[in-house]
Write a protein that holds these residues in place. Structure first.
Motif, PDB file in Angstrom:
ATOM      1  N   LEU B  62       0.804  -1.225   0.000  1.00  0.00           N
ATOM      2  CA  LEU B  62       0.000   0.000   0.000  1.00  0.00           C
ATOM      3  C   LEU B  62       0.831   1.266   0.000  1.00  0.00           C
ATOM      4  O   LEU B  62       0.300   2.361  -0.014  1.00  0.00           O
ATOM      5  N   ASP B  63       2.147   1.133   0.035  1.00  0.00           N
ATOM      6  CA  ASP B  63       3.031   2.293   0.125  1.00  0.00           C
ATOM      7  C   ASP B  63       2.586   3.179   1.288  1.00  0.00           C
ATOM      8  O   ASP B  63       2.302   4.363   1.142  1.00  0.00           O
ATOM      9  N   CYS B  64       2.509   2.565   2.442  1.00  0.00           N
ATOM     10  CA  CYS B  64       1.950   3.217   3.632  1.00  0.00           C
ATOM     11  C   CYS B  64       2.683   4.514   4.002  1.00  0.00           C
ATOM     12  O   CYS B  64       3.888   4.623   3.831  1.00  0.00           O
ATOM     13  N   ILE B  79      11.537  -0.367   2.861  1.00  0.00           N
ATOM     14  CA  ILE B  79      10.764  -1.418   2.189  1.00  0.00           C
ATOM     15  C   ILE B  79       9.845  -0.898   1.076  1.00  0.00           C
ATOM     16  O   ILE B  79       9.965  -1.322  -0.076  1.00  0.00           O
ATOM     17  N   PRO B  80       8.945   0.065   1.377  1.00  0.00           N
ATOM     18  CA  PRO B  80       8.083   0.495   0.260  1.00  0.00           C
ATOM     19  C   PRO B  80       8.874   1.135  -0.885  1.00  0.00           C
ATOM     20  O   PRO B  80       8.488   0.983  -2.042  1.00  0.00           O
ATOM     21  N   ASP B  81       9.985   1.765  -0.577  1.00  0.00           N
ATOM     22  CA  ASP B  81      10.805   2.364  -1.640  1.00  0.00           C
ATOM     23  C   ASP B  81      11.268   1.338  -2.663  1.00  0.00           C
ATOM     24  O   ASP B  81      11.244   1.591  -3.867  1.00  0.00           O
ATOM     25  N   PHE B  82      11.694   0.165  -2.170  1.00  0.00           N
ATOM     26  CA  PHE B  82      12.165  -0.809  -3.174  1.00  0.00           C
ATOM     27  C   PHE B  82      10.993  -1.551  -3.805  1.00  0.00           C
ATOM     28  O   PHE B  82      11.008  -1.860  -5.001  1.00  0.00           O
ATOM     29  N   ILE B  83       9.943  -1.759  -3.016  1.00  0.00           N
ATOM     30  CA  ILE B  83       8.808  -2.514  -3.576  1.00  0.00           C
ATOM     31  C   ILE B  83       8.115  -1.723  -4.687  1.00  0.00           C
ATOM     32  O   ILE B  83       7.733  -2.274  -5.723  1.00  0.00           O
ATOM     33  N   LYS B  84       7.982  -0.423  -4.472  1.00  0.00           N
ATOM     34  CA  LYS B  84       7.279   0.367  -5.507  1.00  0.00           C
ATOM     35  C   LYS B  84       8.086   0.417  -6.801  1.00  0.00           C
ATOM     36  O   LYS B  84       7.542   0.499  -7.894  1.00  0.00           O
ATOM     37  N   ARG B  85       9.403   0.338  -6.682  1.00  0.00           N
ATOM     38  CA  ARG B  85      10.214   0.299  -7.908  1.00  0.00           C
ATOM     39  C   ARG B  85      10.033  -1.036  -8.643  1.00  0.00           C
ATOM     40  O   ARG B  85      10.166  -1.112  -9.850  1.00  0.00           O
ATOM     41  N   ILE B  86       9.739  -2.083  -7.870  1.00  0.00           N
ATOM     42  CA  ILE B  86       9.443  -3.367  -8.524  1.00  0.00           C
ATOM     43  C   ILE B  86       8.126  -3.253  -9.284  1.00  0.00           C
ATOM     44  O   ILE B  86       7.997  -3.690 -10.422  1.00  0.00           O
ATOM     45  N   LYS B  96      19.283  -0.877  -5.893  1.00  0.00           N
ATOM     46  CA  LYS B  96      20.078   0.205  -5.292  1.00  0.00           C
ATOM     47  C   LYS B  96      19.508   0.616  -3.940  1.00  0.00           C
ATOM     48  O   LYS B  96      20.248   0.915  -3.002  1.00  0.00           O
ATOM     49  N   VAL B  97      18.185   0.659  -3.855  1.00  0.00           N
ATOM     50  CA  VAL B  97      17.559   1.018  -2.572  1.00  0.00           C
ATOM     51  C   VAL B  97      17.965   0.011  -1.498  1.00  0.00           C
ATOM     52  O   VAL B  97      18.363   0.375  -0.388  1.00  0.00           O
ATOM     53  N   LEU B  98      17.892  -1.266  -1.848  1.00  0.00           N
ATOM     54  CA  LEU B  98      18.248  -2.311  -0.872  1.00  0.00           C
ATOM     55  C   LEU B  98      19.672  -2.146  -0.398  1.00  0.00           C
ATOM     56  O   LEU B  98      19.983  -2.263   0.785  1.00  0.00           O
ATOM     57  N   LYS B  99      20.544  -1.891  -1.342  1.00  0.00           N
ATOM     58  CA  LYS B  99      21.969  -1.859  -1.013  1.00  0.00           C
ATOM     59  C   LYS B  99      22.361  -0.666  -0.161  1.00  0.00           C
ATOM     60  O   LYS B  99      23.438  -0.662   0.426  1.00  0.00           O
ATOM     61  N   ARG B 100      21.477   0.342  -0.117  1.00  0.00           N
ATOM     62  CA  ARG B 100      21.769   1.471   0.784  1.00  0.00           C
ATOM     63  C   ARG B 100      21.853   0.980   2.222  1.00  0.00           C
ATOM     64  O   ARG B 100      22.605   1.508   3.025  1.00  0.00           O
TER      65      ARG B 100
END
Ligand code: FAD
Ligand code: FAD
Ligand code: SF4
Ligand code: SF4
Ligand code: FES
Lengths: 274, 485
Positions: B62-64, B79-86, B96-100
């Motif tokens: 839901l990109d809470c 979490i929502p940052d990388f999921i929304k890019r998926i 890249k978000v994950l690796k931060r």
């Protein structure tokens, strides 16, 4: 990767290697051992550090060919590399001037006894070495032991060389004859068991260096565990030397037999290949 | 993070109704058939999501505004940052978000106990729906990046000439090494074994975490300039003091908890009874189950594993793959209290592992050769909750049973390996043998040059906690070193 700088045959089955290992040479004390692995599919096996040269950055290993892994090692030549070598491991031998020390060894225990004999002599002890083998051809390191002992008694099971009898027979001759302050023993577990029973009768403190099965050699697996004085000990970190009179040799014997079937198969596999 | 207010995110949220998102059914991880996989040793059970499945699952999130999932993650991954890019197909951006925040996303996506961490805090649960499959998505992104061949090697600062030592190459050591090398330090990692990777290599089996996945990360670190030294035991080959003398300005101890515990009950030293460390080391590190390996391993037919953690599950599922006809978990509490990841328990059951709950061995019986033939089990019941809140098991007087076995793997926990503490008496330790450090900075209370993290500080913990410790230690060691000069 550690380079082999020299290779010398003490007998057909016993090889002395000098190996490049500067850090281990610096850190080791008498009684320490290393874990050695030959080849990417190799097993890790424990070997006593027989000697070290800090200046040259080398350690000496004396290896007796018994099964697959020791054979692979013995097959390496001058200039070859040992795939993995790690150490020094275990607790160092307590070396001091005890007085009269009898070193009783046989079979697989002969090679690792050599540095102890040497160290005990150097510390001022009167060293009597009892060296036992099944038959004449299997008597190894006699010359090297003789150089570092005040007296050496060679025993063979079949009487083909030295005196006929077991290591315990040779040892008892000494125990009956003179006062012994310490007995050191290394060899097959069954041999150490009887040495221990004998010295207990004569009330002579006895140290056995236990050669259990090991995997990592750093206290991580518990494959090397034995019962000493009713408590479980790890030979690789708590030992390898223990008060022989406290060791449960029957349990150790039973555990050593654990992989006999697989060892035999491995030997057959590798000899059918070559 | 301002990410959520970017226009594309606002548009994306508006595109599908929240209700529709929550009503979508959670994706199922494609996996190998249980009968087939019970016979193969090194094929991974989980096959990974396809891009299509991943994008579909990403839609469920839901990109809470207040992403509670992040509170459940020990390193607060965005979490929502990388999921929304998926969701929009920007997989490399997601990586890249994950690796931060995470040094090992391909590993954590596979082995984190998500059902107790991130996913346990997902808003969906409040609506009685299944949580977003955060772990599966994390794994997807990391695998996608690796397989794309476009792994971004992080930027490394110019060398600052300061030497740093790392003891141990498990997740704590690796993540620390990565962060320090990025900051320009000269990082030397010392590992006791002949393989780099710690438990990720010698413990967790291939069918759950392929070695390739770990090796890529290690190669990456090498490419960034980290130097690895195998077969080097700190405390034995080189002491901490010698490291100090060799001008290492900081030392990070990440030597893990490698000492196996036994129960000290009658018959425990019989042939065929071993620690899970021994069993898994033989199979995973020494490849003992392969014909061309020189190391032997028992291939028991009736195997029991004592314990209920991940290590226990890994051991019993390995035994099954080595040909066990009867493979059972013996645990003294109930399934609810088992510390293993939920997914491993599920997989184990599918594969036909028996679960013998509320039982505890009290004795082993052997034959005339000293080989184990039976175990005597004490029946247990759950009593009052103890200090940790878990209900403690108590024996039911007189109720025992004897079960036939030919191999027993004891998997009741590990303690820190004492090698370093023994050879470095100045280092302050607890009575459990763990090193005492400042919880914020991971700096040793007694030797300021020494920092520590992972299992050597926590006892047996998790990959993600070890990794997080490594990162925190890197940050504070850097500050400490710069503060001094
Ligand atoms: C602390 C320690 C120090 C050692 N130091 C030396 C050394 O300096 N030089 C040396 O040559 N050997 C030494 N050993 C013994 C050596 O490790 C074994 O000989 C070696 O592991 C055998 O491996 P393998 O694959 O060649 O033989 P395997 O195939 O494993 O065994 C071949 C045969 O030897 C028997 N055997 C194997 N290991 C032992 C053992 N440990 N005790 C009794 N019988 C055994 C087996 O039961 C089998 O019958 C030491 C052992 C220990 C524990
Ligand atoms: C079988 C198994 C399954 C697991 N499954 C999971 C799971 O699914 N999910 C999860 O989150 N966690 C799991 N864990 C726990 C997790 O693996 C550990 O918490 C984590 O690996 C700890 O990381 P670490 O870096 O502290 O230590 P480790 O990974 O233990 O690494 C320590 C390294 O240091 C080396 N070392 C030790 N002493 C020295 C020394 N003196 N000198 C040099 N090197 C040294 C060791 O050889 C080792 O390689 C599992 C553990 C096991 C054993
Ligand atoms: S690192 Fe672990 S806990 Fe954190 S988001 Fe990823 S899977 Fe969840
Ligand atoms: S709590 Fe669940 S739905 Fe909300 S942002 Fe996190 S993963 Fe997405
Ligand atoms: S050999 Fe593994 S603990 Fe001793």
């Amino acid at each position: 990767m550690n380079k082999i700088l020299s290779k010398e045959y003490f007998s057909e089955k016993v090889v002395k290697f000098v190996v490049e290992a500067p850090q281990i040479a610096k850190a080791r004390r008498a009684g320490h051992f290393v874990m050695v692995r030959v080849g990417k599919k190799g097993e890790r096996i424990p070997l006593t550090i027989a000697d070290a040269d800090v200046e040259r950055g080398t350690i000496t290993l004396v290896v007796q060919r018994t099964g697959v892994s020791s054979s692979k090692l013995c097959a390496l030549e001058l200039g070859d590399y040992i795939t993995d070598l790690v150490g020094p491991l275990g607790q160092a031998t307590r070396v001091e001037n005890f007085g009269t020390v009898v070193c009783a060894c046989g079979g697989v225990g002969t090679a690792p006894m050599l540095p102890i004999v040497t160290a005990m002599k150097k510390a001022g002890n009167k060293v009597i070495t009892v060296l036992a083998a099944r038959t004449k051809d299997l008597v190894i390191l006699e010359e090297q032991m003789r150089e570092n002992s005040d007296e050496i008694i060679v025993m063979t099971d079949d009487g083909s060389y030295g005196t006929k009898g077991l290591v315990t027979d040779g040892l008892e001759t000494v125990l009956k004859r003179e006062k012994v302050d310490l007995c050191m023993t290394i060899g097959p577990a069954i041999m150490m068991k009887f040495v221990s029973l004998l010295t207990k009768k004569y009330n002579v403190p006895t140290i056995a260096s236990l050669n259990t099965i090991m995997v990592d050699g750093t206290g991580m697996c518990g494959a090397c565990r034995v019962t000493v004085g009713g408590k479980t000990k790890f030979v690789c970190v708590d030992g390898p030397e223990f008060d022989a009179h406290q060791v449960d040799f029957d349990e150790m014997l039973m555990r050593l037999g654990g992989y006999r079937e697989q060892e035999r198969e491995a030997m057959e596999r590798s000899s059918s290949k070559s | 993070m301002t990410g959520r207010n970017e226009q594309w995110r606002i548009d994306l949220r508006a595109k599908i109704k929240a209700k529709e998102r929550t009503n979508t059914i959670r994706v199922k991880m494609p996996e190998l058939d249980p009968v087939y996989r019970g016979k193969v040793r090194d094929e991974e059970v989980n096959l990974g999501l396809t891009a299509e499945l991943a994008m579909q699952e990403a839609q469920r999130c839901l990109d809470c505004a207040k992403p509670t999932c992040m509170e459940g993650c020990p390193v607060s991954i965005s979490i929502p940052d990388f999921i929304k890019r998926i969701e929009v197909g920007e997989f490399l951006e997601a990586a890249k978000v994950l690796k931060r925040t995470s040094a090992l996303p391909a590993v954590c996506g596979r082995v984190c106990p998500q059902e107790r961490q991130c996913e346990a805090h997902c808003i969906h649960l409040k609506m009685k729906k299944e949580p977003v499959a955060i772990g599966h998505l994390e794994r997807f992104v990391a695998d996608y990046e690796r397989e794309s061949g476009q792994i971004s090697v992080p930027e490394v600062q110019p060398p600052n000439g300061i030497k740093i030592a790392v003891v141990g190459s498990g997740p704590a050591g690796l993540s620390f090494a990565g962060d320090m090398v990025k900051m320009g330090y000269e990082v030397h990692v010392f590992e006791a074994l002949h393989e780099i990777g710690g438990v990720l290599k010698y413990g967790i089996p291939e069918f759950r975490l392929p070695n390739d996945v770990v090796d890529v990360e290690i190669d990456n670190l090498r490419a960034m300039g980290v130097k690895f030294f195998k077969n080097t035991i700190i405390g034995k080959t080189i002491t901490i003091k010698e490291l100090e003398e060799a001008d290492f300005k900081g030392i990070f101890v990440a030597s893990g908890a490698g000492l196996p515990r036994f129960m000290n009950i009658k018959g425990e030293n019989l042939v065929g009874i071993m620690s899970s460390n021994e069993y898994l080391t033989r199979v995973n590190l020494m490849d003992a189950a392969s014909d061309d390996s020189d190391t032997p391993v028992y291939k028991g037919k009736k195997v029991a594993v004592i314990g209920g953690g991940n290590t226990a599950m890994d051991s019993i599922r390995t035994a099954l793959r080595l040909g066990a006809e009867k493979a059972m978990i013996v645990y003294r509490r109930t399934e609810k209290e088992m510390p293993a990841r939920a997914e491993e328990v599920k997989h184990a059951k599918e594969e036909g592992i028996e679960f013998l709950m509320l039982h505890n061995p009290i004795e082993y019986i052997g034959d005339e050769f000293g080989r184990v033939t039976h175990m005597v089990l004490q029946a247990m019941e759950l009593g009052e909750p103890d200090a940790s809140g878990r209900r403690s098991p108590i024996p039911i007087e007189g109720k025992t049973r004897t079960v036939e076995v030919d191999e027993v793997i004891v998997s009741i926990g590990v303690s820190p390996n004492p090698l370093i503490a023994q050879s470095t008496p100045q280092l302050e330790t607890t009575k459990w043998g763990t090193l005492v450090v400042n919880q914020e900075t991971m700096q040793s209370s007694s030797m300021p040059k020494v920092f520590a993290g992972g299992d050597i500080v926590r006892g047996g913990a998790t990959v993600i906690l070890a990794m997080g410790d490594g990162r925190r230690a890197a940050k504070s060691m850097d500050e400490w070193i710069r503060g001094k000069s």
